[in-house]
Design a protein around this motif. Sequence first.
Motif, mmCIF file in Angstrom:
data_model
loop_
_atom_site.group_PDB
_atom_site.id
_atom_site.type_symbol
_atom_site.label_atom_id
_atom_site.label_comp_id
_atom_site.label_asym_id
_atom_site.label_seq_id
_atom_site.Cartn_x
_atom_site.Cartn_y
_atom_site.Cartn_z
ATOM 1 N N THR A 35 18.999 6.141 115.710
ATOM 2 C CA THR A 35 19.059 6.149 114.253
ATOM 3 C C THR A 35 18.264 4.988 113.674
ATOM 4 O O THR A 35 18.379 3.858 114.131
ATOM 5 C CB THR A 35 20.518 6.052 113.782
ATOM 6 N N LEU A 51 17.318 8.283 109.514
ATOM 7 C CA LEU A 51 16.312 9.014 110.266
ATOM 8 C C LEU A 51 16.812 9.101 111.705
ATOM 9 O O LEU A 51 17.026 8.076 112.359
ATOM 10 C CB LEU A 51 14.968 8.281 110.217
ATOM 11 N N GLN A 79 6.518 6.302 109.931
ATOM 12 C CA GLN A 79 7.225 6.905 108.808
ATOM 13 C C GLN A 79 6.538 6.480 107.521
ATOM 14 O O GLN A 79 6.368 5.299 107.259
ATOM 15 C CB GLN A 79 8.673 6.442 108.805
ATOM 16 N N ARG A 84 8.087 12.444 101.658
ATOM 17 C CA ARG A 84 8.943 13.031 102.684
ATOM 18 C C ARG A 84 8.119 14.130 103.346
ATOM 19 O O ARG A 84 7.643 15.031 102.686
ATOM 20 C CB ARG A 84 10.185 13.613 102.032
ATOM 21 N N THR A 89 10.907 12.630 107.807
ATOM 22 C CA THR A 89 10.876 11.205 107.482
ATOM 23 C C THR A 89 11.233 10.993 106.029
ATOM 24 O O THR A 89 10.954 11.807 105.171
ATOM 25 C CB THR A 89 9.472 10.610 107.747
ATOM 26 N N ALA A 90 11.876 9.883 105.748
ATOM 27 C CA ALA A 90 12.321 9.566 104.392
ATOM 28 C C ALA A 90 11.367 8.573 103.759
ATOM 29 O O ALA A 90 10.946 7.621 104.398
ATOM 30 C CB ALA A 90 13.730 8.968 104.437
#
Length: 94
Positions: A35, A51, A79, A84, A89-90
Amino acid sequence: MATGNVPDDLPTRVTEAVAATVDGRPIAVTIGYQTVRMRKLVTREQIGPDLHVPKPVTAVAISEDGHIIVGSTATCGIQSRRSRSSTGTAGLSG
């Protein structure tokens, strides 16, 4: 070096953390097993969802242009901080 209180809702198994200033805002990125989590350091607010990656994360870095770089024993990924993508991916905007 800045000091302050550690947020009490950090994951219990954080294995590494990095901090940087991105677009004038201090952020932190933490990793714990599979994470990756990003936070605004001033407000302690989480940036985007966690993520989750398929392999254990062994390293994390923030590039000069604000990209989050995540590595594991099997692969490495970047990332985007702007959008997004379809890979889950944020973004860091907001």
